[in-house]
Design a protein around this motif. Sequence first.
Motif, short mmCIF file in Angstrom:
data_model
loop_
_atom_site.label_atom_id
_atom_site.label_comp_id
_atom_site.label_asym_id
_atom_site.label_seq_id
_atom_site.Cartn_x
_atom_site.Cartn_y
_atom_site.Cartn_z
N ASN B 10 -2.63 31.95 -13.88
CA ASN B 10 -3.35 32.79 -12.92
C ASN B 10 -4.68 32.17 -12.53
N GLU B 11 -5.39 31.63 -13.53
CA GLU B 11 -6.69 31.00 -13.25
C GLU B 11 -6.52 29.77 -12.36
N ALA B 12 -5.45 29.00 -12.63
CA ALA B 12 -5.22 27.77 -11.87
C ALA B 12 -4.92 28.09 -10.41
N VAL B 13 -4.11 29.12 -10.18
CA VAL B 13 -3.76 29.49 -8.81
C VAL B 13 -4.97 30.09 -8.09
N ALA B 14 -5.72 30.92 -8.81
CA ALA B 14 -6.94 31.50 -8.21
C ALA B 14 -7.94 30.39 -7.86
N LEU B 15 -8.02 29.39 -8.72
CA LEU B 15 -8.91 28.25 -8.45
C LEU B 15 -8.45 27.49 -7.20
N ALA B 16 -7.14 27.28 -7.10
CA ALA B 16 -6.60 26.61 -5.91
C ALA B 16 -6.96 27.41 -4.66
N MET B 17 -6.84 28.74 -4.75
CA MET B 17 -7.17 29.58 -3.59
C MET B 17 -8.65 29.49 -3.24
N LEU B 135 8.65 27.08 -3.32
CA LEU B 135 8.33 26.01 -4.26
C LEU B 135 8.23 26.65 -5.65
N TRP B 136 8.91 26.06 -6.63
CA TRP B 136 8.92 26.61 -8.00
C TRP B 136 8.13 25.70 -8.93
N SER B 137 7.49 26.32 -9.93
CA SER B 137 6.57 25.59 -10.82
C SER B 137 7.01 25.72 -12.27
N GLU B 138 6.93 24.61 -13.00
CA GLU B 138 7.29 24.64 -14.42
C GLU B 138 6.12 25.09 -15.30
N ASN B 139 4.90 24.74 -14.88
CA ASN B 139 3.73 24.99 -15.73
C ASN B 139 2.50 25.22 -14.86
N THR B 140 1.35 25.38 -15.49
CA THR B 140 0.14 25.69 -14.71
C THR B 140 -0.22 24.54 -13.77
N GLN B 141 -0.01 23.32 -14.23
CA GLN B 141 -0.33 22.16 -13.39
C GLN B 141 0.48 22.20 -12.09
N GLU B 142 1.76 22.46 -12.23
CA GLU B 142 2.61 22.47 -11.04
C GLU B 142 2.28 23.64 -10.13
N ALA B 143 1.93 24.77 -10.71
CA ALA B 143 1.56 25.93 -9.89
C ALA B 143 0.33 25.58 -9.04
N TYR B 144 -0.64 24.94 -9.66
CA TYR B 144 -1.85 24.52 -8.95
C TYR B 144 -1.51 23.51 -7.85
#
Lengths: 193, 393
Positions: B10-17, B135-144
């Motif tokens: 969640n933090e990684a995606v919020a950071l990307a946003m 797009l599907w993500s395996e981990n926080t890195q990929e989600a970001y």
Amino acid sequence: MESLLEVRWHGRGGQGAKTAALLLAESASDAGKFIQAFPEYGPERMGAPVQAFTRIADEPITMHCHVTNPKIVVILDPSLIGGSVDVTAGVPEDGIYVINTGATPQEMRDKLGIKTGKVFTVDANQIAMDTIGRPIPNTPMLGALIKVTGMLELETLLEDTKNKLSKKFAGRPKIVEGNINAIKKAYQEVKGE
Amino acid sequence: MAQKVAITGNEAVALAMKQINPDVVAAYPITPQTEIVQIFSTYVNNGLIDTEFVTVESEHSAMSATVGAASAGARAMTATSANGLALMWEIVYIAASNRLPIVMPVVNRALSGPINIHCDHSDAMGARDSGWIQLWSENTQEAYDNMIQAVRLAENPNVQLPVMVCMDGFIISHAMENAEVLPDEVVREFIGDYTPQKTLLDKENPVTAGPLAFTDSYFEFKRAQAEAMIQAKPYVLEVAREYAKVSGREYGLFETYKLEDAEVGIVVLGSTAGTAKNVVDKLRGQGFKAGLLKPRVFRPFPAEELATALGHLKALAVMDRADSFNAFSGPLFAEITAAMYDSGAQTKIVNYIYGLGGRDVGLGDIEKVYGHLARIAESGKVDQRLNYLGVRE
């Protein structure tokens, strides 16, 4: 993965098991380790049994399954022992228990009903009362944990906790300082058999 | 300099946003929302970014406001999960058919009922025919990484389609992992300024959005929409190549793991692929030729590429974290099998439905699947096509 170290945190809702699991992981990450930390989410409420997990390794961690055989178990509330959650479940013979209690390791070993492994105790509630002013045992338990396992340098943990809590409790330096002192005190006071 | 961090999904995606700094984010700030918009809203509130943050009264309204903002020419985003996505349904389709380049993280969680908050893929799988790229993500890195690539992909003038970035609920969204994040300016330069081709606010070039289209034209609109998805694939790869230049991390349509010389393999999405890699390593150590394929791009569906990558296998298990309740198979199995049939591959294929409602999938569970595949590879016969993993029956 031989270098993989898994920690299971047992606590009750409000004791900070999740925060401790994440703090440990973050500190280990800063020390150059690969990490994973996650809580077990259920119908959380104040006082209900909760679990959280930390994985630490020297290589990337790709598994995303539950931690089922933790080498290390941290128990934030001794009243959980013998209750609805089996805190010894899946723990190997050389497992390490770190328990928040004023009782001795020998007394806790009898309560756990185990013959193998190592048991350590520390009165984290009292330490938290003395340093933070509230019985939140998670940060002192971190101090005790790194002392008995040697998994992390004290300075690294202190630095990281300071950074993290300074953000969470911005403008309340007493809470941050209290937690730092709590870690140091528990590091000194934790007892083995 | 890229920065190594310990961060939750969640933090990684919020950071990307935050780094994307969209013009508008509309969200419904309560369960079944996610921590993503909660964290993102603090960035807005603290003045770190200048996004117009619109709190609406439901997920249906969140997608409606996002569609409105995107139609007006804004770079617009929202985030959702599970029943929230289900409530958006009507407008999710409209976003795609209006060709609006909206990016939306989806934290994959089970749909009710019974009420459950944990991970499975029934939410995004239900939206698989809505016309969004997934797009599907395996981990926080990929989600970001997927979030940042999604913006470029959606806004590419040749694509112009909304993108869902999927990550497993709790297992990734609430788990802290190591990740490497890019500096703000690198992200901003990578995504660039957004110049919409047509906007409702351009009075020099007036357009109509969302009109009636009956029997004489609706079909042509849908055909054009279908063509956009058909044409999107090379742009997914183009954006990935560009992203590799700034991040050093390479992405494709899917990732293969020890698949090339494998005799049996598993296809699985998301976080379980990471778990399965450990099992592949273990089995390889025992001399057993196991492999893995993890789809990244489910929409557009890379049928030919998947069939080429999997066609040499003697036996294959497609794992679905969602059930289609069609008395046949899960959604991923049906499409992979269709692609393999088309290619003439002789691979024997079975389906495993797993992990519904957050049911844990351990190393032993995956090992059982490979064991099943070994028996199929030896006998050349599929004993049971549809299987349920780790359920009490």
